[in-house]
Design an enzyme around this catalytic site. Structure first.
Site, PDB file in Angstrom:
ATOM      1  N   SER A  22      -6.137  17.049 -12.634  1.00 37.02           N
ATOM      2  CA  SER A  22      -4.985  17.136 -13.020  1.00 37.02           C
ATOM      3  C   SER A  22      -4.115  16.036 -12.283  1.00 37.02           C
ATOM      4  CB  SER A  22      -4.253  18.378 -12.785  1.00 37.02           C
ATOM      5  OG  SER A  22      -4.113  18.655 -11.568  1.00 37.02           O
ATOM      6  N   ARG A  70       2.333   6.976 -22.239  1.00 35.87           N
ATOM      7  CA  ARG A  70       3.189   8.239 -22.172  1.00 35.87           C
ATOM      8  C   ARG A  70       3.579   8.618 -20.574  1.00 35.87           C
ATOM      9  NH1 ARG A  70       2.735  13.275 -19.410  1.00 35.87           N
ATOM     10  NH2 ARG A  70       3.723  14.881 -20.627  1.00 35.87           N
TER      11      ARG A  70
HETATM   12  C1  SD4 Z   1       3.405  15.943 -17.185  1.00 34.84           C
HETATM   13  N1  SD4 Z   1       3.868  17.914 -15.705  1.00 34.84           N
HETATM   14  O1  SD4 Z   1       2.879  14.706 -17.149  1.00 34.84           O
HETATM   15  C2  SD4 Z   1       3.105  16.987 -16.029  1.00 34.84           C
HETATM   16  C3  SD4 Z   1       1.636  17.307 -15.870  1.00 34.84           C
HETATM   17  C4  SD4 Z   1       1.233  18.211 -16.885  1.00 34.84           C
HETATM   18  O2  SD4 Z   1       0.633  18.662 -19.002  1.00 34.84           O
HETATM   19  O3  SD4 Z   1       1.009  19.223 -16.313  1.00 34.84           O
HETATM   20  N2  SD4 Z   1       1.115  17.810 -18.111  1.00 34.84           N
HETATM   21  O4  SD4 Z   1       3.951  16.430 -18.022  1.00 34.84           O
END
Ligand code: SD4
Length: 350
Positions: free
Chosen positions: A87, A226
């Site tokens: 992540s 993004r």
């Molecule tokens: C985001 N909060 O880029 C971060 C990472 C995450 O699903 O967990 N995304 O949105």
């Protein structure tokens, strides 16, 4: 046509009468003045659950006298450099084209500074690049190829961040995307990850100095370009040295619209404890969520967690659904603690 003050007051009165504004605006809470140099609080570090190793590292460093931002960046570097954490940083899951792009931001309470990078490639520790933006430029946020170039100029070494494990996950995701494309489908028993991860970490020292940092590879398989909430000051993390700090992990698109980390700190400034502040932020997020992401019962279809601590060392984590944990380290040592929540897991829309 410009609105005159008289018209504005008239409109405001009408909105108040309709219940959209308070009838009489409450006095603004005064911003607490900086505490005296002999303030003694409780050093404390809170983070998302994947920060369990990092909170100990950060805590030990700040107790030894290190700056709180340096301490928590050392804490999140552990996850950024761990190829098993998909992540964040090295090994993060890539975008739809198989390219790993990272977001990070940080704030330093004592000097009221912030730095951030978004959509940066090839640099495993974007938290440190965010700090370099803060330390060495007149700016707050650098993005894309120029953020990468800045990092290299600052001495960071570019490297391929796509590990074989994450590349295989991406290939499986792509093969399943469209049954009519030219990619052969994988065995249907192979589980495809739709990871949401990220690490947020916040710290307060014994003399009440506060810092916050969030770093992520963002949403897996995202549309190239993004950017999530993590590099957005006030959404992915926020800190005010007179009040506390907050940050988030999970669906950034939901958090950005509520400016969640800023709102949490503002609620704490108004006197709410960290748990109550975070639950109210979660309610605001849901109130700002479009219908397609809510179930028939009005409950969200996504996960989003918030973490917060106060200047005097109180802390909390909160989320929509029961069951999540967050990491904390104080004088009792590093541990996982259950997040406060709004709903039972059974209320989650299927
Ligand atoms: C985001 N909060 O880029 C971060 C990472 C995450 O699903 O967990 N995304 O949105």
């Amino acid at each position: 046509m410009p609105t005159s003050r008289r018209d504005f007051l008239h409109t405001a009165g009408a909105l108040a009468a309709a219940g959209f504004l308070p009838r009489s605006l409450p006095a603004m809470p005064s911003v607490p003045s900086p505490v005296s140099p002999d303030f003694r609080g409780r050093p404390c570090v809170v983070a998302s659950a994947n920060g369990l190793r990092g909170v100990k590292v950060a805590y030990d460093r700040i107790v030894a006298g290190e700056d709180p931002l340096d301490g928590i960046i050392a804490g999140v570097n552990i996850q950024e450099l761990d190829p098993e954490d998909q992540s964040v940083g090295l090994g993060g899951l890539p975008n739809a084209e198989g390219v790993v792009t990272l977001d990070a931001s940080c704030m330093h309470g004592p000097t009221r500074r912030a730095g951030a990078v978004a959509c940066i490639e090839d640099i495993a520790t974007p938290s440190l690049v965010a700090k370099a933006v803060m330390d060495y430029t007149d700016h707050v946020l650098l993005v894309g190829p120029q953020a990468r170039r800045f990092a290299i100029e600052m001495g960071f070494t570019p490297q391929n961040l796509l590990t074989e494990k994450s590349r295989q996950d991406w290939l499986r995701w792509r093969a399943r995307l469209n049954p009519n494309d030219m990619y052969l489908d994988y065995d249907g028993t192979v589980k495809i990850k739709f990871h949401t991860g990220t690490i947020n970490m916040n710290a307060v020292t014994a003399n009440g100095d506060i810092a916050s940092v969030t770093t992520t590879s963002g949403m897996a398989w995202k549309v190239p370009g993004r950017v999530g909430d993590s590099p957005i000051i006030g959404a992915g993390q926020y800190c005010d040295n007179t009040v506390g700090a907050a940050g988030s992990t999970g669906r950034g698109e939901a958090n950005i619209k509520a400016c969640g980390a800023f709102l949490a700190v503002e609620f704490m400034r108004q006197g709410l404890g960290p748990e109550e502040a975070l639950l109210r932020v979660m309610q605001r997020v849901i109130a700002m969520t479009e219908d397609r992401l809510l179930g028939p019962n009005g409950r969200p279809r996504f996960d989003l967690q918030f973490y917060a601590l106060t200047k005097d060392g109180r802390f909390a984590g909160a989320t929509a659904y029961e069951g999540a944990s967050f990491a904390v380290c104080d004088e009792q040592g590093p541990r996982l603690v259950k997040c406060a929540y709004l709903f039972k897991e059974s209320e989650r829309p299927r």
